[in-house]
Structures are given as C-alpha cells and as structure tokens.
Design a protein around this motif. Structure first.
Motif, short mmCIF file in Angstrom:
data_model
loop_
_atom_site.label_atom_id
_atom_site.label_comp_id
_atom_site.label_asym_id
_atom_site.label_seq_id
_atom_site.Cartn_x
_atom_site.Cartn_y
_atom_site.Cartn_z
N TYR A 84 0.83 -1.21 0.00
CA TYR A 84 0.00 0.00 0.00
C TYR A 84 0.86 1.26 0.00
O TYR A 84 0.56 2.24 -0.68
N ILE A 85 1.93 1.24 0.79
CA ILE A 85 2.81 2.40 0.84
C ILE A 85 3.43 2.65 -0.54
O ILE A 85 3.47 3.78 -1.03
N SER A 86 3.90 1.58 -1.17
CA SER A 86 4.50 1.71 -2.50
C SER A 86 3.48 2.25 -3.50
O SER A 86 3.79 3.14 -4.30
N ALA A 87 2.25 1.70 -3.47
CA ALA A 87 1.21 2.15 -4.40
C ALA A 87 0.87 3.62 -4.16
O ALA A 87 0.68 4.39 -5.11
N ALA A 88 0.79 4.01 -2.89
CA ALA A 88 0.47 5.40 -2.57
C ALA A 88 1.58 6.34 -3.04
O ALA A 88 1.31 7.40 -3.63
N CYS A 89 2.83 5.96 -2.82
CA CYS A 89 3.95 6.79 -3.25
C CYS A 89 3.99 6.91 -4.77
O CYS A 89 4.31 7.97 -5.32
N ARG A 90 3.65 5.82 -5.44
CA ARG A 90 3.62 5.83 -6.90
C ARG A 90 2.49 6.74 -7.40
O ARG A 90 2.67 7.53 -8.34
N GLY A 91 1.33 6.64 -6.76
CA GLY A 91 0.21 7.49 -7.15
C GLY A 91 0.50 8.96 -6.94
O GLY A 91 0.18 9.80 -7.79
N VAL A 92 1.12 9.29 -5.80
CA VAL A 92 1.49 10.67 -5.54
C VAL A 92 2.49 11.17 -6.58
O VAL A 92 2.36 12.27 -7.12
N ALA A 93 3.48 10.34 -6.88
CA ALA A 93 4.49 10.74 -7.88
C ALA A 93 3.84 10.97 -9.24
O ALA A 93 4.18 11.92 -9.95
N TYR A 94 2.88 10.11 -9.60
CA TYR A 94 2.20 10.23 -10.89
C TYR A 94 1.46 11.55 -10.99
O TYR A 94 1.65 12.32 -11.95
N GLU A 95 0.62 11.84 -10.01
CA GLU A 95 -0.21 13.04 -10.08
C GLU A 95 0.62 14.31 -9.91
O GLU A 95 0.43 15.29 -10.64
N VAL A 96 1.52 14.31 -8.95
CA VAL A 96 2.29 15.53 -8.68
C VAL A 96 3.23 15.84 -9.84
O VAL A 96 3.39 17.00 -10.22
N SER A 97 3.83 14.82 -10.45
CA SER A 97 4.74 15.08 -11.57
C SER A 97 4.00 15.71 -12.73
O SER A 97 4.55 16.58 -13.44
N LEU A 98 2.75 15.31 -12.96
CA LEU A 98 1.97 15.94 -14.02
C LEU A 98 1.67 17.40 -13.70
O LEU A 98 1.69 18.25 -14.59
N ARG A 99 1.39 17.70 -12.43
CA ARG A 99 1.15 19.09 -12.04
C ARG A 99 2.42 19.92 -12.21
O ARG A 99 2.37 21.07 -12.64
N VAL A 100 3.56 19.33 -11.86
CA VAL A 100 4.83 20.03 -12.03
C VAL A 100 5.04 20.36 -13.51
O VAL A 100 5.40 21.50 -13.87
N ALA A 101 4.82 19.37 -14.38
CA ALA A 101 5.01 19.59 -15.81
C ALA A 101 4.06 20.67 -16.33
O ALA A 101 4.45 21.55 -17.10
N GLU A 102 2.81 20.62 -15.89
CA GLU A 102 1.82 21.61 -16.34
C GLU A 102 2.23 23.02 -15.92
O GLU A 102 2.19 23.96 -16.72
N ARG A 103 2.63 23.17 -14.66
CA ARG A 103 3.02 24.50 -14.18
C ARG A 103 4.30 24.98 -14.85
O ARG A 103 4.42 26.17 -15.17
N ALA A 104 5.25 24.08 -15.04
CA ALA A 104 6.51 24.46 -15.69
C ALA A 104 6.29 24.84 -17.14
O ALA A 104 6.96 25.73 -17.67
N ARG A 105 5.37 24.16 -17.80
CA ARG A 105 5.05 24.51 -19.19
C ARG A 105 4.43 25.91 -19.27
O ARG A 105 4.72 26.69 -20.18
N GLN A 106 3.59 26.23 -18.31
CA GLN A 106 2.93 27.54 -18.30
C GLN A 106 3.87 28.65 -17.84
O GLN A 106 3.77 29.79 -18.31
#
Length: 214
Positions: free
Chosen positions: A157-179
């Motif tokens: 569960y910890i691994s899955a949660a960390c992976r999910g956080v990395a997935y969503e947050v990395s997309l937000r980082v990319a979106e903000r950096a692109r803008q």
C-alpha cells in the motif's frame, strides 16, 4: 553529455541539425499539440531545408521516440547522481523524487506527451514512463517500510500510494513548468518538499482512526 568539441565538423553539423529539429518539434508540440503539428511546421522553425528532416527522422513518431529517449537519459543521469550522492535511505528518496520532478519541469512537453501516449511508450520501451522512473525508488521505499522506518505496516500500500502521488504531482509540475518555464526549478523543489513531507508525516498510520472507532 557528448563533447562536441572533439567531433569533426560534419558530425557536429549533424548533431546541431538534429537538435534544431528536436527543439523545433518540442516548441510546436507545446504550442499546437502533437496531433496538429506537421513536419512542415517543424522545419519552418529551423534554418534547414525541408528535405533535411528526412535525413534524421522518418516521421513525427520518430521524433517522439527521440525526444523521449533524450528525456529518459536526462532522468537516468539525475537518478544515478542521486544514488551516488545520497547520505542515507531517506536522503536517497528525497533526491529521487527531486530527480523525477526536475526532469518533468525541465522538459514538460515531452513528459506530458509520454503520459498521453502511455500505451505507445509501453510498446516501444517495455514500461510506461512512471515504471521507468520509479523502479529504483520503489525498491528503497519497500525496504524502509519493511523495516518499520516508514509509518504503516503494508509495504504494498505504501508503495502504491507513493507511486500514485508521484504520478499526479509530476503531471502538475510539468503543467506549471510549461505555463511558467522561468519557475521550473522552483516548481520541482516545491513538489519534492511537499511529497517528502507527506511521506514522512504518517499518512499511512491507521491508529488514530482505530482509536476514534473504539
């Protein structure tokens, strides 16, 4: 990084032309979108003759593959540096998250494109982008969880949660950096601090919930 100073003039020209095409393609994909961009659009942004494109790439898919391979190499360089410089397991996880977010912030167009074309990435590289980025980090997170050095009892569960956080947050980082490309480094830093702070703030501890139910 390749030392172009040691190369002959012809090879330097080839590398410079290839880079010019890739940079132009990235700009076109960011502004117009991958599907809407044509090869003519890309070449118009370079000083190269139209036929030059086919000396380096066969089509847009070929450009995407090249962009993604360059992105992966940059990410792997950051991850290798994280392994070499981390002082302990906690520092390693911090540095590896930072590697992922910094790579996403530095090349948000390629990162977002890879997410939108995850099936194509799997077919070409055998894994999706997050698997390629998280494989090494996942091993260390599971090790910490198994040794009770992270809150909680279930390493899956910890691994899955960390992976999910990395997935969503990395997309937000990319979106903000692109803008806001001028804020790319800052966005990567903020995301890293947020995720690592979340990871060590006991989000997986069910004791409080159990006490409330008792």
């Amino acid at each position: 990084m390749l030392d172009t100073a040691s190369l002959g003039k012809r090879e330097r020209n080839r590398l410079n032309n290839r880079k010019a095409i890739l940079d132009a393609a990235r700009d076109c994909f960011r502004e117009t979108g991958y599907e809407q961009t044509t090869i003519r659009d890309i070449i118009r942004r370079t000083p190269l003759a139209s036929g030059t494109f086919y000396n380096y790439f066969s089509d847009k898919r070929d450009i995407f593959i090249a962009l993604f391979r360059d992105f992966l190499e940059a990410l792997r360089t950051l991850i290798r540096s994280a392994h070499d410089t981390a002082s302990d397991e906690h520092d390693l996880i911090h540095r590896m998250y930072s590697s992922l977010f910094l790579a996403a912030a530095k090349d948000p167009v390629t990162y977002e494109l890879a997410h939108r074309n995850s099936q194509a990435v799997r077919e070409l590289f055998g894994s999706d982008i997050l698997d390629l980025a998280m494989a090494s980090m996942d091993t260390h997170i599971r090790s910490l969880a198994a040794n009770d050095r992270l809150p909680g009892q279930d390493s899956d569960y910890i691994s899955a949660a960390c992976r999910g956080v990395a997935y969503e947050v990395s997309l937000r980082v990319a979106e903000r950096a692109r803008q806001r490309p001028q804020m790319a480094d800052e966005e990567a830093r903020r995301a890293t601090e947020f995720v690592v702070g979340f990871l060590y703030s006991n989000p997986f501890d069910g004791s409080k919930h159990q006490r409330r139910r008792a």
